[in-house]
Write a protein that holds these residues in place. Structure first.
Motif, short mmCIF file in Angstrom:
data_model
loop_
_atom_site.label_atom_id
_atom_site.label_comp_id
_atom_site.label_asym_id
_atom_site.label_seq_id
_atom_site.Cartn_x
_atom_site.Cartn_y
_atom_site.Cartn_z
N ASN A 96 4.02 5.22 -3.45
CA ASN A 96 3.88 3.93 -3.70
C ASN A 96 4.96 3.20 -4.11
OD1 ASN A 96 0.96 3.74 -3.24
ND2 ASN A 96 0.25 4.21 -5.30
N LYS A 177 2.51 -2.95 2.33
CA LYS A 177 1.79 -1.91 1.52
C LYS A 177 1.99 -2.27 0.11
CE LYS A 177 0.81 2.70 0.59
NZ LYS A 177 1.19 2.84 -0.87
N VAL A 180 -0.34 -5.29 -0.99
CA VAL A 180 -1.58 -4.65 -1.17
C VAL A 180 -1.55 -4.01 -2.66
CG1 VAL A 180 -3.27 -2.97 -0.51
CG2 VAL A 180 -2.21 -4.45 1.23
N ASN A 181 -0.74 -3.29 -2.96
CA ASN A 181 -0.57 -2.44 -4.30
C ASN A 181 -0.52 -3.39 -5.33
OD1 ASN A 181 0.78 0.20 -2.67
ND2 ASN A 181 -1.02 0.37 -3.77
N ILE A 184 -3.90 -5.14 -5.88
CA ILE A 184 -5.04 -4.12 -6.35
C ILE A 184 -4.71 -3.57 -7.37
CG2 ILE A 184 -6.50 -2.40 -5.55
CD1 ILE A 184 -6.42 -3.11 -2.84
N ASN A 185 -3.58 -2.59 -7.68
CA ASN A 185 -3.51 -1.78 -8.48
C ASN A 185 -3.43 -2.26 -10.45
OD1 ASN A 185 -2.87 -0.36 -6.25
ND2 ASN A 185 -1.51 1.15 -7.21
N ASN A 195 -11.86 -0.47 -7.08
CA ASN A 195 -11.26 -1.57 -6.03
C ASN A 195 -12.23 -2.62 -5.69
OD1 ASN A 195 -8.94 -0.05 -6.46
ND2 ASN A 195 -8.70 0.76 -4.31
N VAL A 237 -8.32 -3.61 2.39
CA VAL A 237 -8.14 -2.26 1.75
C VAL A 237 -9.09 -2.38 0.79
CG1 VAL A 237 -6.81 -1.28 0.41
CG2 VAL A 237 -5.85 -2.11 2.45
N THR A 241 -11.81 0.60 0.61
CA THR A 241 -11.45 1.62 -0.58
C THR A 241 -12.33 1.14 -1.87
OG1 THR A 241 -9.56 0.73 -1.30
CG2 THR A 241 -9.31 2.01 0.22
N ASN A 244 -13.01 3.15 -4.71
CA ASN A 244 -11.78 4.08 -5.25
C ASN A 244 -11.52 3.59 -6.56
OD1 ASN A 244 -11.35 5.21 -3.02
ND2 ASN A 244 -9.05 4.79 -3.00
N SER A 246 -8.24 3.00 -8.51
CA SER A 246 -6.78 2.97 -7.93
C SER A 246 -5.90 3.81 -8.82
CB SER A 246 -6.17 1.40 -8.12
OG SER A 246 -5.83 1.18 -9.48
N SER A 247 -4.81 4.14 -8.16
CA SER A 247 -3.90 5.35 -8.85
C SER A 247 -3.46 4.57 -10.17
CB SER A 247 -2.63 5.54 -7.94
OG SER A 247 -1.90 4.63 -7.67
#
Ligand code: KPL
Length: 292
Positions: A96, A177, A180-181, A184-185, A195, A237, A241, A244, A246-247
């Protein structure tokens, strides 16, 4: 191909497990997961179920045809130092955030490839990885264009049944990407939601603002990414997801360092003009980290 997967957490273990069906794979990760894999093999459960027996260790091996780097972005510099003492044919980052390939390339003599990965994985218990969603690996030279190394690595992944695209436009894909991160993250980590909570209402508006700001910074850097493309990708996404965590949410809940510097913090550092949404998200997550 002789492949070392450095960072055998959830995603690294899944990729390593899929690749081990066709290649000689060494997983590099932490105990007790590595100890269990070395003793009993790696069990993959979920979308596909199988057991493989890759080598497993806690330090990098002396050589490999390919190192796949899947560690958290704040560990990239340390891993680059370790890999510098290793005889490598090529290195691929599937991490990421931005800046990982540059850190690896500064330390390594071999070609470094950029990658994105949308496979879903969860580490359930030592020795077992849950395969939660089939996705795609996209890889190519970090500056764009084509290379013989990217084609060879793409063929090795494809040969192991990993959905793989070799792309000539990695800068645009990495920024997409990142958008998106960035969308969201941090928002899910701060609001402590899955998410899917960003599908509508105030969460969707916040995510869209962060994605638009990131697309604008991409264009400032000469990368062609339209605001609405970044927003649409984020929506997609979020939908795909929805369940999910998120990380970054998982990192915050576990009291671990997050990847904020390589995600929203990277957008802030790269921006020519103010990016207030990314700046606020970055400050809030850094405040959270300091309190842990
Ligand atoms: O990459 C992700 C992450 O959690 O780091 C997303 C795409 C947001 C999926 O959860």
């Amino acid at each position: 191909m002789d492949i070392a997967v450095v960072g055998a957490g959830s995603l690294g273990s899944l990729l390593g497990g899929l690749l081990a069906r066709e290649h000689d794979v060494t997983l590099v990760g932490r105990d007790p997961h590595m100890r269990r894999v070395a003793a009993e093999g790696l069990r993959v459960a979920g979308v596909e179920q199988f057991r493989v027996t890759p080598a497993a260790r806690t330090d990098v091996p002396d050589s490999a045809d390919l190192a796949v780097v899947a560690v958290k972005s704040h560990d990239t510099a340390a891993v680059a130092d370790q890999l510098a003492g290793c005889e490598l044919g090529a290195c691929l980052s599937v991490q990421n955030g931005m800046g990982n390939e540059a850190t690896l390339a500064a330390a390594l003599d071999c070609p470094v490839l950029a990658g994105t990965c949308t496979y879903g994985a969860r580490l359930d218990e030592p020795g077992t990885v849950a395969f939660t969603g089939r996705g795609e690996v996209v890889l190519g030279p970090p500056a764009g264009g084509r290379s013989e190394t990217a084609e060879r690595v793409g063929a090795a992944f494809g040969g192991a049944g990993v959905e793989t695209t070799v792309a000539a436009d990695m800068p645009r894909r990495l920024w997409a990407k990142l958008a998106v991160n960035a969308a969201i993250n941090a928002a899910t980590a701060l609001a402590r939601v899955e998410n899917g909570a960003l599908a509508d209402g105030p969460g969707a508006a916040l995510a869209a603002d962060a994605a638009r700001e990131t697309a604008r910074v991409a264009r400032e850097q000469g990368v062609d990414l339209a605001d609405e493309r970044a927003v649409e990708l984020t929506r997609q996404v979020v939908r795909d997801t929805a369940a999910n965590r998120s990380s970054m949410l998982q990192d915050v809940e576990a009291g671990r360092a997050t990847e904020i510097d390589a995600i929203n913090g990277y957008v802030v550092a790269a921006a020519d003009e103010p990016v207030p949404v990314n700046e606020t998200l970055t400050r809030l997550v850094r405040t959270r980290e300091r309190a842990d």
